[in-house]
Design a protein around this motif. Structure first.
Motif, PDB file in Angstrom:
ATOM      1  N   VAL A 196     -14.845  53.419  21.681  1.00  0.00           N
ATOM      2  CA  VAL A 196     -13.558  53.711  21.035  1.00  0.00           C
ATOM      3  C   VAL A 196     -12.428  52.917  21.674  1.00  0.00           C
ATOM      4  CG1 VAL A 196     -11.870  55.521  20.550  1.00  0.00           C
ATOM      5  CG2 VAL A 196     -14.301  55.986  20.271  1.00  0.00           C
ATOM      6  N   THR A 197     -12.387  52.871  22.998  1.00  0.00           N
ATOM      7  CA  THR A 197     -11.308  52.133  23.665  1.00  0.00           C
ATOM      8  C   THR A 197     -11.467  50.623  23.504  1.00  0.00           C
ATOM      9  OG1 THR A 197     -12.578  52.313  25.733  1.00  0.00           O
ATOM     10  CG2 THR A 197     -10.813  53.914  25.371  1.00  0.00           C
ATOM     11  N   GLY A 198     -12.634  50.173  23.044  1.00  0.00           N
ATOM     12  CA  GLY A 198     -12.814  48.742  22.783  1.00  0.00           C
ATOM     13  C   GLY A 198     -12.088  48.274  21.535  1.00  0.00           C
ATOM     14  N   ILE A 199     -11.575  49.198  20.732  1.00  0.00           N
ATOM     15  CA  ILE A 199     -10.812  48.848  19.527  1.00  0.00           C
ATOM     16  C   ILE A 199      -9.359  48.646  19.915  1.00  0.00           C
ATOM     17  CG2 ILE A 199     -10.125  49.632  17.222  1.00  0.00           C
ATOM     18  CD1 ILE A 199     -12.617  51.425  17.260  1.00  0.00           C
ATOM     19  N   LYS A 200      -8.771  47.542  19.511  1.00  0.00           N
ATOM     20  CA  LYS A 200      -7.376  47.259  19.836  1.00  0.00           C
ATOM     21  C   LYS A 200      -6.475  48.305  19.188  1.00  0.00           C
ATOM     22  CE  LYS A 200      -7.480  42.280  20.677  1.00  0.00           C
ATOM     23  NZ  LYS A 200      -6.898  40.980  20.313  1.00  0.00           N
TER      24      LYS A 200
END
Length: 335
Positions: A196-200
């Motif tokens: 999830v945190t890999g999405i900008k």
């Protein structure tokens, strides 16, 4: 199916049920470990508990019911009130009877509650603590800003305020570190958190809030349900000849909606895909806040996609036209 209607409160809860002889029974139980345990021991085998959702007042009852293998459903009071038609009078015992009646009439609509794991409970508590600390810090900073414009300043007040703000900053950082450690210690949480945190546009706060609110994407298992829960998807507004604009529902998680809005702003600014999407909607003449709702909705679909497929987000990913997929599959069948 025997249904026990339960009206919860902080110190006790009222129980209403129909016994084997068809007689209506009333009972009061202390909302404590011993009282709840004795009550659950006497619950008929195969019976179902139906209680009003009053937040933390029902947590112990849900936990002990799960331990004893008794099904329990938590229903919002608004739903119960508007399902029984015109009613008169109000008391705890009457409410318990109405809750039982709701459970009997709408048994097929009941969703049985399962108390979260110890890890999820700890994560939820620490995240709630962080929210309170951040709110207290915001109140202090706002007061400092407003008083700084006055003709006279208190040196002592400024000293104490700076000390309090410094302590709050340290506590917030410590709580955030503890939250991160809990997530890293759980393999499944850590994997979804990283995806999830890999999405900008999605940072640690939004990711943690989503994991808690959706039960690590299991309780709310689709992007469509998550959009409805967060209040970022429109619902039809029509009746007869009246056709109004679709509107979002006021029954939504406002905190999650505001976090998604902030994440959408960041995504539109730093993510080319979302920026082009925003510009396209803008050229269609849509207002800003409607577009941001669309962006939040699109972001939720992206989140659930990467979590479901266990594939990290790639900004350069090209989504194939579903019509081309159908043509390809039909060609393979003919061959």
């Amino acid at each position: 199916m025997q249904v026990y209607g339960i009206d919860l409160s902080m110190e006790k809860f009222d129980v209403n049920y129909i016994d084997k002889n068809g007689k209506e029974k009333q009972q009061q139980v202390k909302n404590q470990l011993n009282g709840i345990s004795k009550f659950l021991d006497k619950v008929a085998e195969g019976a179902v508990l139906c209680a009003e959702n009053t937040g933390t007042y029902g947590d112990l009852l849900v936990f002990l019911s799960n331990q004893k293998g008794i099904k329990i459903a938590l229903v919002p009071g608004y739903t119960i009130k508007h399902s029984l038609g015109l009613i008169k009078g109000k008391s705890d015992s009457m409410d318990a009877g109405r809750i039982r009646e709701y459970g009997e009439r709408f048994y097929d609509r009941l969703t049985f509650k399962t108390y979260g794991t110890e890890t999820m409970a700890e994560l939820k508590s620490l995240y709630a603590l962080r929210s309170r600390l951040v709110k207290a810090r915001k109140v202090l900073r706002t007061g400092v800003h407003s008083r700084s414009k006055g003709p006279m300043q208190s040196i002592s007040e400024q000293r104490y305020t700076d000390r309090a703000l410094s302590n709050l900053d340290a506590e917030v950082c410590a709580v955030e570190s503890e939250i991160e450690a809990i997530i890293k210690a759980d393999t499944e949480l850590h994997e979804n958190y990283g995806l999830v945190t890999g999405i900008k546009g999605i940072g640690p706060v939004i990711a943690t809030d989503l994991i808690i609110k959706t039960g690590n994407f299991k309780n709310i298992d689709t992007a469509r349900k998550a959009a409805s829960y967060a209040g970022v998807c429109p619902f039809p507004n029509e009746s007869g000849k009246m056709v109004g604009k679709p509107r979002t529902s006021p029954f939504a998680d406002r905190k999650l909606k505001s976090l998604l809005y902030m994440g959408s702003k960041s995504a539109v600014k730093h993510n080319k895909e979302y920026r082009l999407y925003y510009q396209k909607k803008q050229m269609e003449g849509k207002p800003h806040y409607l577009i941001m709702n669309n962006v939040s909705n699109k972001m939720l679909r992206t989140i659930y996609s990467v979590v479901k497929n266990k594939t990290p987000y790639c900004q350069d990913h090209i989504c194939l036209d579903p019509r081309e997929k159908k043509i390809t599959s039909s060609t393979k069948k003919v061959a």
